[in-house]
Design a protein around this motif. Structure first.
Motif, PDB file in Angstrom:
ATOM      1  N   TRP A 279     -19.918 -11.535  27.639  1.00 41.51           N
ATOM      2  CA  TRP A 279     -20.000 -13.267  26.639  1.00 41.51           C
ATOM      3  C   TRP A 279     -19.554 -14.087  27.714  1.00 41.51           C
ATOM      4  O   TRP A 279     -19.649 -15.050  28.310  1.00 41.51           O
ATOM      5  CB  TRP A 279     -19.691 -12.877  25.300  1.00 41.51           C
ATOM      6  N   ASN A 280     -18.227 -13.244  28.200  1.00 39.74           N
ATOM      7  CA  ASN A 280     -17.776 -13.535  28.485  1.00 39.74           C
ATOM      8  C   ASN A 280     -17.869 -14.626  29.882  1.00 39.74           C
ATOM      9  O   ASN A 280     -17.376 -15.253  31.273  1.00 39.74           O
ATOM     10  CB  ASN A 280     -15.656 -13.806  29.200  1.00 39.74           C
ATOM     11  N   PHE A 289     -20.591 -19.411  28.127  1.00 41.59           N
ATOM     12  CA  PHE A 289     -19.587 -19.293  27.088  1.00 41.59           C
ATOM     13  C   PHE A 289     -18.918 -18.298  27.414  1.00 41.59           C
ATOM     14  O   PHE A 289     -18.680 -18.037  28.183  1.00 41.59           O
ATOM     15  CB  PHE A 289     -21.066 -17.484  26.969  1.00 41.59           C
ATOM     16  N   THR A 291     -15.610 -16.689  24.515  1.00 36.24           N
ATOM     17  CA  THR A 291     -15.542 -15.347  23.444  1.00 36.24           C
ATOM     18  C   THR A 291     -14.286 -14.968  23.469  1.00 36.24           C
ATOM     19  O   THR A 291     -13.031 -15.002  24.218  1.00 36.24           O
ATOM     20  CB  THR A 291     -15.964 -14.173  23.432  1.00 36.24           C
ATOM     21  N   GLN A 328     -18.551 -11.277  15.074  1.00 40.61           N
ATOM     22  CA  GLN A 328     -18.953 -11.821  16.676  1.00 40.61           C
ATOM     23  C   GLN A 328     -19.388 -13.349  16.788  1.00 40.61           C
ATOM     24  O   GLN A 328     -18.615 -13.707  17.895  1.00 40.61           O
ATOM     25  CB  GLN A 328     -20.418 -10.605  16.598  1.00 40.61           C
ATOM     26  N   LEU A 332     -17.761 -16.516  19.662  1.00 38.35           N
ATOM     27  CA  LEU A 332     -18.716 -17.177  20.559  1.00 38.35           C
ATOM     28  C   LEU A 332     -18.019 -18.519  20.207  1.00 38.35           C
ATOM     29  O   LEU A 332     -18.202 -19.463  19.819  1.00 38.35           O
ATOM     30  CB  LEU A 332     -19.390 -17.009  20.283  1.00 38.35           C
TER      31      LEU A 332
END
Length: 368
Positions: A279-280, A289, A291, A328, A332
């Protein structure tokens, strides 16, 4: 090539968590360039009721209720997930999934029965199943994406079967010729195939990291465990010399140490690191995105969830699912450069659920 069908958002309809009714939220224009966080409004006690009913009805109906259970579960998690005052939704029909499941069970039963009679058929059946895995994977992603919505905009997956088989044989080649040492590269291939062909409306996802990031994500926890185990073995050997402990008992303790370390340390930490590096390094069109997930906290949640579920004989599974999903989602954020109100839908067909259910039977996990 799919053509685009433009459908501009109307004023969004949202789920009022407190009243369980859809209400209109005031229109808000996004401040582009600002960071917006995801939120999850689900509660363990509320989901426990859904989870328990799903379990009981699935057992009572000999799994015929499973498609309804699946849809109820997905709708609960989706509809309680919020981004920029808009909620997600899952629109898959249980009846379609049921038909797919019945056909999938028929295929599985046919191969199982034929394999019991003739071993050659069993071997052929196994080869057939592996040969259709790329198609199953691609079809499952398409079905899930097609039936997933953010506000009024659907998700869309345009990966082809050709690309799926290409990635599959490349992954097979990597595993065989590196003796499994480069398996993390296979994870990267899957993530790249999924995200680089996924759209939210007309906005395209993209994974921007390389395979080396997944190698480090997997092997750093393994090297840490190896270091801990070496220290553990030295302590055991030292105790053998000092206290003359039985070598068989020492071997049992070493084996238990390895098993516990893999189950409750390495595996959760690898999951955490893969989540973070994915996600990074994922973008949605021009938006990025991020996190702020802590790998040690994430690993602790996964490991302690397993312990709690074991001690509660599975009764705390609903609590564990909410706990992990909430962490989770709320870790985000999205550095927003695309206006959600300008998202449009890509024209898509209504994909069949058969592949989705066949993949479920053979335990094919395609989650991010």
């Amino acid at each position: 090539m799919q053509q685009q069908h433009v459908q501009i958002f109307s004023e969004p309809q949202h789920l009022d968590i407190t009243s369980s009714r859809f209400t209109k939220l005031p229109q808000q224009s996004p401040d582009l360039g600002k960071v917006y966080r995801f939120k999850f409004h689900g509660e363990a006690m509320e989901y426990f009721g859904i989870w328990m009913v799903n379990i009981l009805l699935t057992i009572a109906t000999l799994s015929l209720y499973a498609p309804w259970a699946k849809v109820r579960r997905l709708r609960y998690f989706y509809s309680h997930t919020e981004f920029f005052q808009r909620f997600f939704d899952f629109t898959g029909l249980p009846t379609k999934i049921l038909m797919g499941r019945l056909i999938a069970l028929s295929i599985w039963a046919s191969f199982a029965l034929a394999g019991y009679i003739e071993m050659t058929i069993a071997v052929f059946g196994g080869l057939f199943i592996y040969s259709v895995l790329p198609w199953l994977l691609r079809s499952t992603i398409r079905f899930t994406s097609r039936n997933s919505k953010y506000a009024n905009s659907r998700f869309y997956f345009n990966g082809t079967n050709k690309e799926a088989y290409k990635q599959f044989f490349l992954a097979l080649f990597i595993i065989v010729f590196t003796l499994g040492l480069f398996t993390p590269v296979v994870i990267w291939l899957y993530k790249r195939y999924l995200l680089n062909h996924l759209y939210a409306g007309q906005l395209k996802f993209k994974l921007n990291n390389s395979w080396s990031a997944y190698m480090s994500a997997v092997y750093i926890p393994i090297f840490i465990l190896i270091g801990i185990l070496i220290l553990f073995v030295l302590i055991i050997l030292g105790m053998n010399i000092s206290y003359n402990i039985n070598l068989t008992q020492s071997g049992i303790w070493i084996f238990l140490g390895i098993y516990i370390g893999i189950l409750f340390f390495v595996r959760p930490l690898i999951q955490a690191r893969i989540f973070i590096i994915t996600w990074n390094n994922t973008t949605l069109s021009k938006s990025q995105f991020k996190t702020d997930c802590n790998q040690w906290h994430y690993a602790w949640i996964v490991a302690s969830n397993w312990i709690v579920k074991i001690l509660s004989i599975g009764l705390m599974s609903a609590w564990a699912a909410i706990r992990l999903y909430k962490y989770q989602v709320e870790s985000l954020s999205l550095h927003l450069y695309d206006d959600p109100d300008q998202m449009t839908n890509l024209l898509q067909t209504d994909h069949n659920a058969i592949a989705d259910e066949i993949s479920d039977i053979f335990d094919l996990d395609i989650s991010l």
